[in-house]
Motif scaffolding. Structure first.
Motif, PDB file in Angstrom:
ATOM      1  N   SER A  59       0.932  -1.185   0.081  1.00 50.29           N
ATOM      2  CA  SER A  59       0.084  -0.170   0.212  1.00 50.29           C
ATOM      3  C   SER A  59       1.162   1.320  -0.024  1.00 50.29           C
ATOM      4  CB  SER A  59      -0.989   0.112   1.096  1.00 50.29           C
ATOM      5  OG  SER A  59      -1.548  -1.321   1.407  1.00 50.29           O
ATOM      6  N   ALA A  61       0.293   3.957  -2.326  1.00 48.29           N
ATOM      7  CA  ALA A  61      -0.025   5.092  -3.335  1.00 48.29           C
ATOM      8  C   ALA A  61      -0.836   6.237  -2.894  1.00 48.29           C
ATOM      9  CB  ALA A  61      -0.467   4.191  -4.337  1.00 48.29           C
ATOM     10  N   VAL A  62      -1.877   6.014  -2.309  1.00 42.13           N
ATOM     11  CA  VAL A  62      -2.754   7.033  -1.847  1.00 42.13           C
ATOM     12  C   VAL A  62      -2.099   8.054  -0.923  1.00 42.13           C
ATOM     13  CG1 VAL A  62      -4.897   7.847  -0.952  1.00 42.13           C
ATOM     14  CG2 VAL A  62      -4.907   5.928  -2.426  1.00 42.13           C
ATOM     15  N   ASN A 143       0.176  -3.929  -6.110  1.00 44.69           N
ATOM     16  CA  ASN A 143      -1.041  -2.866  -5.529  1.00 44.69           C
ATOM     17  C   ASN A 143      -2.343  -3.215  -6.110  1.00 44.69           C
ATOM     18  OD1 ASN A 143      -2.147  -1.205  -3.653  1.00 44.69           O
ATOM     19  ND2 ASN A 143      -0.813   0.650  -4.352  1.00 44.69           N
ATOM     20  N   ASP A 146      -5.832   1.191  -8.228  1.00 45.07           N
ATOM     21  CA  ASP A 146      -6.710   2.347  -7.671  1.00 45.07           C
ATOM     22  C   ASP A 146      -7.479   3.297  -8.575  1.00 45.07           C
ATOM     23  OD1 ASP A 146      -6.888   1.353  -4.997  1.00 45.07           O
ATOM     24  OD2 ASP A 146      -4.890   2.087  -4.687  1.00 45.07           O
ATOM     25  N   ASN A 158      -5.798  -3.998   1.157  1.00 44.36           N
ATOM     26  CA  ASN A 158      -4.584  -4.677   0.609  1.00 44.36           C
ATOM     27  C   ASN A 158      -4.538  -6.085   1.418  1.00 44.36           C
ATOM     28  OD1 ASN A 158      -4.327  -3.117  -1.516  1.00 44.36           O
ATOM     29  ND2 ASN A 158      -2.146  -2.553  -1.107  1.00 44.36           N
ATOM     30  N   THR A 222      -6.536   0.518   5.759  1.00 40.33           N
ATOM     31  CA  THR A 222      -8.030   0.513   5.490  1.00 40.33           C
ATOM     32  C   THR A 222      -8.617  -0.780   6.390  1.00 40.33           C
ATOM     33  OG1 THR A 222      -7.105   0.910   3.160  1.00 40.33           O
ATOM     34  CG2 THR A 222      -9.342   0.280   3.418  1.00 40.33           C
TER      35      THR A 222
END
Ligand code: GLU
Length: 382
Positions: A59, A61-62, A143, A146, A158, A222
């Motif tokens: 994870s 990226a965001v 990943n 998204d 994830n 998440t």
């Protein structure tokens, strides 16, 4: 299905999938956490030096993208999240490249959507790519894609994605690096009697109840504990053990090997037995292949089904669909995933392997590969 195998050791798994969450990877300033990454890369290099293969599900990226886009820490709309993922994914890959490069390890970006793990043809394609990367000694860094998925069709977290990846590659171990040591019987902050559950042989309702309440808030990303157990359930069905452990310690994989606190959820079967049970049991066959006596005997011995031994092709199916393989008397001997679309299967039926490419302009090898074949119960005991 074979008897459940007790999980031996992180040291013995041939393939390990490690899920790294944003909380580990992204530092308090919103940039990639270089110190943690460098330490973890050394841990991964150590595991690989023993001949084990590693897939990383990462994870971040965001989290990295929102910084690049100047979106601060506020709640993001879905389009903003997707834009952040688009901006952050390259930063994420750069961070992994920089961490792994000093160990002479190359990595490759693999972005998946839920369909890639659910639609069989796409599943086979994704599997072939990841297998090729692993064969070349590269670490796939996976990943969720998204930027193209919408809320309804996302895997979403994830934890679950990593379990599906473990299933995809037939991994024996899935490590969920978390911000908690594992699953507790109760909330350790409130209940002094709370203890860590070191081993779970089977995910019972009692165990799942532990993920609510006390453990619900665990995990800053998440997924909380409930999604971790959901991931463990997917992995267990796929024959893969799940290890939930603290990711922030130095050398988190080495620490688990040395006996550091963790929760291990044991697999329900071996990955290959679980995969074959899935083929045999959960897929509605889309076609039938009739095979000659030689091919029937070869399949019963556990070999691939070659086009040369197929005498008739019935049904409409796509590459990757489940088909029934029957002998000339019509008796089902196996089920498997076919490597050709029906029209092409008809064209190559009876042809020797060397004649497939001239006939179709390509070859996908045997009609059904041995790895994708599950013998019918009576054929297995014959
Ligand atoms: N795919 C998301 C990201 O890279 C994270 C999802 C999760 O952490 O579970 O930012």
């Amino acid at each position: 299905m074979s008897e459940p195998t007790p999980f031996n050791d992180l040291k013995t798994a041939k393939r390990i999938v490690v899920k790294v969450g944003s909380a580990l990877l992204v530092g308090p300033d919103g940039a990639a956490h270089g110190v943690w990454l460098a330490d973890f890369a050394a841990d991964v290099a150590r595991v690989r030096a023993r001949g084990q293969q590693v897939v990383i599900v990462s994870s971040g990226a965001v989290a990295l993208g929102r910084r690049r886009l100047g979106l601060g820490k506020r709640a993001l709309t879905l389009p903003e999240k997707q834009a952040s993922a688009a901006a952050g994914q390259s930063a994420l890959m750069r961070a992994w490249e920089e961490a792994l490069e000093p160990h002479g390890i190359a990595c490759a970006q693999v972005l998946l959507t839920r369909d890639d793990t659910e639609v069989r043809r796409r599943w086979l394609n994704a599997r072939a790519t990841v297998e090729t990367l692993l064969g070349l000694g590269v670490i796939p860094v996976v990943n969720e894609n998204d930027t193209v998925v919408t809320e309804e069709i996302r895997v979403g977290d994830n934890d679950r994605l990593s379990a599906r990846v473990a299933q995809l590659v037939g991994a024996e171990a899935l490590v969920l690096l978390s911000d908690v040591e594992g699953l507790y019987t109760a909330d350790p902050r409130r209940d002094p009697a709370a203890t860590l559950v070191a081993r779970v042989a089977r995910l019972t309702p009692e165990i799942e109840a532990m993920a609510g309440g006390a453990n619900a808030a665990a995990g800053m990303g998440t997924g909380g504990m409930a999604t971790k157990l959901e991931a463990a359930r997917i992995a267990s069905h796929a024959g893969c053990a799940t290890i939930i452990t603290l990711g922030a310690r130095p050398g988190p994989l080495a620490a688990v090997e040395a006996g550091a606190a963790a929760t291990v959820i044991e697999p329900g079967a071996t990955p290959s037995a679980a995969y074959k049970a899935w083929i045999a049991g959960s897929l509605a066959p889309a076609g039938f292949l009739t095979v000659d006596a030689g091919a029937a005997a070869a399949v019963r011995r556990g070999n691939s089904l070659l086009a040369a031994g197929v005498t008739a092709v019935d049904g409409r199916f796509d590459k990757g669909d489940a088909v029934v393989i029957r002998d000339e008397a019509g008796l089902e001997i196996a089920r498997g995933l076919i490597r050709y679309v029906a029209e092409h299967a008809r064209q190559i039926c009876g042809l020797k392997s060397g004649a497939i490419e001239p006939a179709l302009g390509y070859t996908s090898g045997p009609m059904v590969h041995a790895d994708d074949l599950a013998l019918a119960a009576h054929a297995e005991s014959a």
